[in-house]
Design a protein around this motif. Sequence first.
Motif, short mmCIF file in Angstrom:
data_model
loop_
_atom_site.label_atom_id
_atom_site.label_comp_id
_atom_site.label_asym_id
_atom_site.label_seq_id
_atom_site.Cartn_x
_atom_site.Cartn_y
_atom_site.Cartn_z
N THR A 141 -8.69 -12.11 -5.72
CA THR A 141 -8.38 -10.85 -5.05
C THR A 141 -7.32 -10.07 -5.82
O THR A 141 -7.47 -8.88 -6.10
N VAL A 173 -12.91 -5.91 -3.88
CA VAL A 173 -11.57 -5.38 -4.15
C VAL A 173 -11.63 -4.31 -5.24
O VAL A 173 -10.96 -3.27 -5.14
N MET A 220 0.77 -7.89 -8.03
CA MET A 220 -0.59 -8.42 -7.92
C MET A 220 -0.80 -9.61 -8.84
O MET A 220 -1.41 -10.61 -8.45
N ASP A 260 0.81 -1.22 0.00
CA ASP A 260 0.00 0.00 0.00
C ASP A 260 0.84 1.27 0.00
O ASP A 260 0.30 2.38 0.05
N VAL A 306 -10.10 -0.76 -4.29
CA VAL A 306 -8.85 -0.31 -4.92
C VAL A 306 -9.04 1.01 -5.65
O VAL A 306 -8.09 1.77 -5.84
N ALA A 339 -7.47 -6.64 -8.07
CA ALA A 339 -6.65 -5.49 -7.65
C ALA A 339 -5.79 -4.98 -8.79
O ALA A 339 -5.45 -3.80 -8.84
#
Length: 409
Positions: A355, A235, A66, A38, A239, A359
């Motif tokens: 997930t 997500v 990702m 993050d 995001v 993302a």
Amino acid sequence: MNQTNNLTLGPQLSEDASVNRIKLLTYMMFFVFAMTSDAVGVIIPQLIETYQLNLTQASAFHYVPMIFIALSGLFLGYLADKWGRKATIVIGLAIFSIACFLFSLGSSFLYFLSLLALIGIAIGLFKTGALALIGDISSSNKDHTSTMNKVEGFFGIGAMVGPAIVSYLLVAGISWKYLYISAGVLCALLCLAAMKTKYPVSKPSTEGKINLKSSLKVMKDPYAMGFSLAIALYVATEVAIYVWMPTLLADYTGSLVWLATYSLTIFFALRAGGRFLGVWMLKHFNWQTVMCWFSLAVFLCYLGTAIMGVEAAVVLLPLSGLFMSMIYPTLNSKGISCFHPSKHGAVAGVILFFTAVSAAVSPLLMGIISDLFGHVSYGFYLATFFSAILALAAIYNLIADPTQHNPQN
């Protein structure tokens, strides 16, 4: 997507094993993961300046790890069931730590992307192992969901700490690479602690060999896919905030400029604090009901932004973090605990795949739509659509209660 039966999630630990130590290690693993993942939004502007990148090129710093998390979760998640939780966690932590230390030895953008790919593989290993382990140490479904919310609460704290460290380093004239070196040190310590910790022995599967083929069969299960798609929608909704909200609010000049300045920090703080609040709420209220109301609240935040524009977005989008807080960990918990403990690693891997793909792809789609129509607000119309579908899924879950018919219950 209900799971109310008294399902035994995993084997009981012996009295001399430290459940609290295992939980603390799990919390810290997610904390370190969030520190790096993050903080990307703060690092990307530095990459653009240093390597003269365009936005699409620089965004690889976000979507490359990702993609590899997704691939690792899907193709290696079963190893948590085959090799055991401890082995996969230790191997994943070791790879993560080594990759972080290697940031100090190179300087090219492609070199950094290669290390991020390695980090993605490592996260896929230790995260699926950790998620499966939560089932082993949980005494009931409520305990499982409560622990999952605490885990994601620590992830939320890491999501605040990582960007703060990078910001401090940049102000002090120090390279952002020290964030990864710091994460490598923490991860090495966690790896040593994990090696010395006694883990519970997972129950063996009664359905044959545990291998990649059997793991991929999980994708045909309607309950695994149902929870995975719901998580992918969540997500995609979340995001949008931490990738594109700063861009949406960049030109805001109203009376709440201070709020726009700290909007992302406020969002992360509300998301982290809300996850600990979610632990309390899920002890006192039915999870389907909480999920329904929170999903509707998130949708209303997006709908208000879509209708009233940036003047509303400066308040509503950060506020959405409070309502998003318990959705992901609860869906994750209920999705995994639907299955026998011998499948927890494979199921966690499939959920992690969806997930990470969401993302990576969702903010890219938002960017394409924003470029096509000439403003980032158009990307948020897509995010509003995602939040609407998620709210409808939560309403269906509350009314139909589909997993009460799950034969694995």
